[in-house]
Write a protein that holds these residues in place. Sequence first.
Motif, PDB file in Angstrom:
ATOM      1  N   GLU A  83      -5.859  27.792   5.128  1.00  0.00           N
ATOM      2  CA  GLU A  83      -6.016  26.713   4.130  1.00  0.00           C
ATOM      3  C   GLU A  83      -6.377  27.288   2.763  1.00  0.00           C
ATOM      4  OE1 GLU A  83      -7.483  26.916   7.084  1.00  0.00           O
ATOM      5  OE2 GLU A  83      -7.616  24.975   8.089  1.00  0.00           O
ATOM      6  N   LEU A  84      -7.200  28.317   2.784  1.00  0.00           N
ATOM      7  CA  LEU A  84      -7.667  28.923   1.531  1.00  0.00           C
ATOM      8  C   LEU A  84      -6.498  29.582   0.780  1.00  0.00           C
ATOM      9  CD1 LEU A  84     -10.253  29.580  -0.101  1.00  0.00           C
ATOM     10  CD2 LEU A  84     -10.494  31.639   1.266  1.00  0.00           C
ATOM     11  N   ILE A  85      -5.643  30.228   1.526  1.00  0.00           N
ATOM     12  CA  ILE A  85      -4.484  30.902   0.931  1.00  0.00           C
ATOM     13  C   ILE A  85      -3.516  29.851   0.375  1.00  0.00           C
ATOM     14  CG2 ILE A  85      -2.574  32.509   1.389  1.00  0.00           C
ATOM     15  CD1 ILE A  85      -4.259  33.502   3.832  1.00  0.00           C
ATOM     16  N   TYR A  86      -3.319  28.823   1.172  1.00  0.00           N
ATOM     17  CA  TYR A  86      -2.389  27.761   0.783  1.00  0.00           C
ATOM     18  C   TYR A  86      -2.886  27.021  -0.461  1.00  0.00           C
ATOM     19  CZ  TYR A  86       1.200  24.201   1.727  1.00  0.00           C
ATOM     20  OH  TYR A  86       2.300  23.377   1.649  1.00  0.00           O
ATOM     21  N   ALA A  87      -4.207  26.857  -0.514  1.00  0.00           N
ATOM     22  CA  ALA A  87      -4.800  26.171  -1.680  1.00  0.00           C
ATOM     23  C   ALA A  87      -4.581  26.964  -2.963  1.00  0.00           C
ATOM     24  CB  ALA A  87      -6.289  25.955  -1.455  1.00  0.00           C
ATOM     25  N   GLU A  89      -8.534  34.960  -6.068  1.00  0.00           N
ATOM     26  CA  GLU A  89      -8.465  34.434  -7.435  1.00  0.00           C
ATOM     27  C   GLU A  89      -8.296  35.566  -8.439  1.00  0.00           C
ATOM     28  OE1 GLU A  89     -11.061  30.304  -7.234  1.00  0.00           O
ATOM     29  OE2 GLU A  89     -12.146  32.189  -7.439  1.00  0.00           O
ATOM     30  N   LYS A  90      -9.078  36.621  -8.213  1.00  0.00           N
ATOM     31  CA  LYS A  90      -9.048  37.753  -9.145  1.00  0.00           C
ATOM     32  C   LYS A  90      -7.684  38.448  -9.107  1.00  0.00           C
ATOM     33  CE  LYS A  90     -12.071  41.047  -8.430  1.00  0.00           C
ATOM     34  NZ  LYS A  90     -13.356  41.665  -8.199  1.00  0.00           N
ATOM     35  N   HIS A  91      -7.235  38.742  -7.896  1.00  0.00           N
ATOM     36  CA  HIS A  91      -5.997  39.521  -7.780  1.00  0.00           C
ATOM     37  C   HIS A  91      -4.776  38.743  -8.247  1.00  0.00           C
ATOM     38  CE1 HIS A  91      -3.259  42.576  -6.250  1.00  0.00           C
ATOM     39  NE2 HIS A  91      -2.489  41.566  -5.883  1.00  0.00           N
ATOM     40  N   PHE A  92      -4.695  37.488  -7.850  1.00  0.00           N
ATOM     41  CA  PHE A  92      -3.502  36.716  -8.188  1.00  0.00           C
ATOM     42  C   PHE A  92      -3.665  35.919  -9.485  1.00  0.00           C
ATOM     43  CE2 PHE A  92      -3.021  37.473  -3.604  1.00  0.00           C
ATOM     44  CZ  PHE A  92      -1.738  37.998  -3.580  1.00  0.00           C
ATOM     45  N   ASN A  93      -4.799  36.143 -10.132  1.00  0.00           N
ATOM     46  CA  ASN A  93      -5.069  35.528 -11.426  1.00  0.00           C
ATOM     47  C   ASN A  93      -4.894  34.001 -11.382  1.00  0.00           C
ATOM     48  OD1 ASN A  93      -5.772  35.475 -14.109  1.00  0.00           O
ATOM     49  ND2 ASN A  93      -3.649  35.748 -14.826  1.00  0.00           N
ATOM     50  N   LEU A  94      -5.658  33.380 -10.544  1.00  0.00           N
ATOM     51  CA  LEU A  94      -5.557  31.930 -10.371  1.00  0.00           C
ATOM     52  C   LEU A  94      -6.937  31.365 -10.030  1.00  0.00           C
ATOM     53  CD1 LEU A  94      -5.647  31.776  -7.026  1.00  0.00           C
ATOM     54  CD2 LEU A  94      -3.260  32.382  -7.279  1.00  0.00           C
ATOM     55  N   THR A  95      -7.005  30.074  -9.979  1.00  0.00           N
ATOM     56  CA  THR A  95      -8.254  29.414  -9.599  1.00  0.00           C
ATOM     57  C   THR A  95      -8.001  28.520  -8.389  1.00  0.00           C
ATOM     58  OG1 THR A  95      -8.848  29.363 -11.914  1.00  0.00           O
ATOM     59  CG2 THR A  95     -10.145  27.952 -10.446  1.00  0.00           C
ATOM     60  N   ILE A  96      -8.844  28.666  -7.398  1.00  0.00           N
ATOM     61  CA  ILE A  96      -8.725  27.783  -6.234  1.00  0.00           C
ATOM     62  C   ILE A  96      -9.774  26.692  -6.424  1.00  0.00           C
ATOM     63  CG2 ILE A  96      -8.788  27.617  -3.711  1.00  0.00           C
ATOM     64  CD1 ILE A  96      -8.252  30.677  -3.649  1.00  0.00           C
ATOM     65  N   SER A  97      -9.349  25.578  -6.964  1.00  0.00           N
ATOM     66  CA  SER A  97     -10.299  24.504  -7.254  1.00  0.00           C
ATOM     67  C   SER A  97     -10.678  23.779  -5.965  1.00  0.00           C
ATOM     68  CB  SER A  97      -9.666  23.508  -8.216  1.00  0.00           C
ATOM     69  OG  SER A  97      -8.589  22.866  -7.567  1.00  0.00           O
ATOM     70  N   GLU A  98     -11.790  23.055  -6.040  1.00  0.00           N
ATOM     71  CA  GLU A  98     -12.240  22.306  -4.867  1.00  0.00           C
ATOM     72  C   GLU A  98     -11.182  21.279  -4.478  1.00  0.00           C
ATOM     73  OE1 GLU A  98     -16.317  20.953  -4.976  1.00  0.00           O
ATOM     74  OE2 GLU A  98     -15.844  19.399  -3.490  1.00  0.00           O
ATOM     75  N   GLU A  99     -10.580  20.703  -5.500  1.00  0.00           N
ATOM     76  CA  GLU A  99      -9.553  19.690  -5.255  1.00  0.00           C
ATOM     77  C   GLU A  99      -8.373  20.282  -4.465  1.00  0.00           C
ATOM     78  OE1 GLU A  99      -8.022  18.170  -8.897  1.00  0.00           O
ATOM     79  OE2 GLU A  99      -6.627  16.841  -7.883  1.00  0.00           O
ATOM     80  N   LYS A 100      -7.947  21.472  -4.900  1.00  0.00           N
ATOM     81  CA  LYS A 100      -6.817  22.125  -4.213  1.00  0.00           C
ATOM     82  C   LYS A 100      -7.197  22.473  -2.773  1.00  0.00           C
ATOM     83  CE  LYS A 100      -4.642  24.323  -8.213  1.00  0.00           C
ATOM     84  NZ  LYS A 100      -4.630  25.586  -8.975  1.00  0.00           N
ATOM     85  N   LEU A 101      -8.435  22.912  -2.620  1.00  0.00           N
ATOM     86  CA  LEU A 101      -8.896  23.273  -1.283  1.00  0.00           C
ATOM     87  C   LEU A 101      -8.907  22.050  -0.363  1.00  0.00           C
ATOM     88  CD1 LEU A 101     -11.912  25.752  -1.228  1.00  0.00           C
ATOM     89  CD2 LEU A 101      -9.932  25.692   0.289  1.00  0.00           C
TER      90      LEU A 101
END
Lengths: 466, 385
Positions: B38-42, B151-163
């Motif tokens: 789920e974390l990866i997908y988010a 987040e760091k490696h792929f330069n993105l943010t996994i927001s709570e909403e996305k999760l």
Amino acid sequence: MREELKEYCFDWMLYSTMNIGKKLKNSTQNEINTMYRYLPYFKGIIQPILQEGETGHLFLRMISEYLENIIYAHDRGKKRAMSTFCFSPAIFYAMDVVPVTLELLTVLMTVNWRRGTSEYLDYACEIGFTETSCSSQRGSLGAYLAGVGQPIDFIVCDSPGVCDTNANSFAFTSAYLDIPMYQINYPPTLTDERAAKYHTQDFKGLIAFIEKQTENTLKEDKLQEVLEELKIQDEMIMELEEYQRLVPNPFPAIYNLFLYAGRFFFAGHTTFTAILKAMLKKVEQNASQKKSGLSKGDEKIRALFCYIDHYTTHVRFWQWLDNKGISHIGNILSRFWSDNMPYVKGMENSSYSIQTDSLENMIHSIAQANSRMPMVRSIRGPYDRPGMWLEETLSLAKIYKADCIIYNGTPGCRNTWGMVKLLARDTEKMGFPTHIMYADAFDDRVESWEATSDRLDEFFSVRGLY
Amino acid sequence: MMEIFYEAATNIENSFIKEWKQKGKPIVGYTCTYVPAELIYAAGLLPYRLRGIEAQSADIGDAYFGPYICTLPKCILQLVGEKKYHFLDGTIITPGCDSIRRLDECWRAAGRDIPSIVPDFFFHYAVPHKYTDYSLEFFIDETHRLKSELEKHFNLTISEEKLRSAIKAYNTGRSLLQQLQQHRISGNPSINGVDSMAVNLSSTVMPRDLFNQELSKLLDNLSQSRDNNLSSRKRLCIVGSANDDIELIRLIEQSGFFVVSDNVCYGPRQENYYVNEKEDPIVALSKYHLSYSACPRMVGDYKNRFHQLLELIQASRVDGVLLQNIRFCDLHGSENAVLERDLEKFGIPCMRLEREYGPLVETGRIKMRLDAFIERIKHTQKEQV
């Protein structure tokens, strides 16, 4: 298993044998020789140990005492805990519990009996335990599963996260015999704060478990006493380790076995301290004369065993090394990583220190010491991470001036067989000829000792080490 | 209807992977059910459960692993070395078992000899071996660490909403998979074991939303059908080591069995529960994945596993249980022995089978064992009548 073997109590047989060995101390040479004539196999193990003089006598006394504790535990109102070599028995002694350490009993049976533990190894498989499992536990475990050992009250292991086959032996036993079990498990890291915290929390859980099983509360003064003794032992081991760095090494070939076996049998107990004292006396004497500990006095090769030794019948492995002029400069089992050890330099945060000023500090200390036990310390994470197997092996090889590195284990060791080829490649690159033994340290049926020693001989010859 | 699932289940680089990559989106492989996909997908990445199918030899695997190692990680490494996993942008290795966790260093070592096979994102995800308050605390911290590194490696943010949205999608998938199971175990089964497995495998490699859509369509279809051929076969439950090989199930079903349920890795066993959607998502994911004790890597939890299995067996009304393990899988191999003893006490016929992972070189031997087992079941049932 043959029906007739079920007539004999496993640990009682070992106790009887070692108890006779212990008593030989007071015999005349004539009496000893007469005894040997009647016990040809017994001779093979007792004679080389007795030849070590006071240290040998104390070693036999220690084993006998350990086995006596197992036999009479219930008569003395104590509980028996089945455990593993990589779990320090110190907490058991602090809580008046009798450890039944499977690997130690497997080795005792393997070196004592001509067929080793083969019947017990096979019995475990007969009831469904996998034949690919580790023989170090399975050897004696077969006896307990067959009900021919003393009854076990509970199980404690600390290999989940480090060694599946070890952990699995205890999980299987717990399920098969329906015995309560506590498992300490380790994260893949060692030196970070959260690993240290996890070690301590897990150990507190263990203490609560033992208290429940024994209906005894951990006594602060008893724990302090055990830890103070452990500190004394660590100081003495440190001195011995310093001597091992000398060229020639003043250690007799079998002394490494005495060292780690003693720590596994009686960490934090005066019985082991007495052996260390005797060992130090002998090693100091050799060192002052600049003499090798080997019988012929000529050290040709210094071999570091990066994993474990070979426990073929009798003590032929150490005798072979001695005959060939090969100095055994320790293995993974003989290193315990207290902060005063010479090999800690450069890996300071991999070590432990003992503080006895408060109960909290004592529990933290014993938890950290336990997490630095052989195997669970350096084979927990990827082998090439800081403080892990590669760094440890290379560091030890340099400090102890190794001419070569030798791996020996068991086919059951999923953990090291998953990375030993990589380790060997790296150690070779660093200039250490490295040999991988394909024998089973606890089962000569996999590869006979004769074949194994021939391969070792070939390695030393081909690599120009003789 | 089933083509989509077979496409995903029987090809390492399936059409969904190609499509995903064409959109320029990264893919992260992982080795074990304890990884929160789920974390990866988010993160907008495709979680891909690593598999060893398509391996035709193990020369690369054998070069790095020692001889006494399970063939599953060896086959994965083989495919890695042959660059069949070239589409991976990241990998997460867990200490699922000793053989799988050593894939970490063997993969990296192979990467020194074979260029560009080690993805830039290479993460060792520490999963404790028990469920306690402090192991959960450790695991929550580890999951935060994974999130932060992604987040760091792929330069993105996994927001709570996305999760939360990813958790919802995965929970929906779980609910659909459970419905699929009901079709399989019902008195009027409408899907066989081979097809079920194709669906389950697809869930580990397809984008979850797409998977959910396709599975919903399949379920609609199944509710209107019935496979009469299945009712006459002996109902079998498969237990033990990981299996992602459809051909093994096909072989079993060709021997006269209907694989009505299973309790193996890559199967539906990890989809029986839901992640709590109301709790803090990282905490909920950590709780969900760590409390999953169906694998004997959770040392000392045999009784719990036995009762779960017994419930499954009783619910699926099986005629027999196949307890299988891949050679050198001591965890399942040994537990199978105790399961056999305890299940037979309930009158449930069991057969233990040790096998190799990979192309079915042992077809003849396995077929013979299965024939003997079906004979035993028939004989026992006849006697009972």
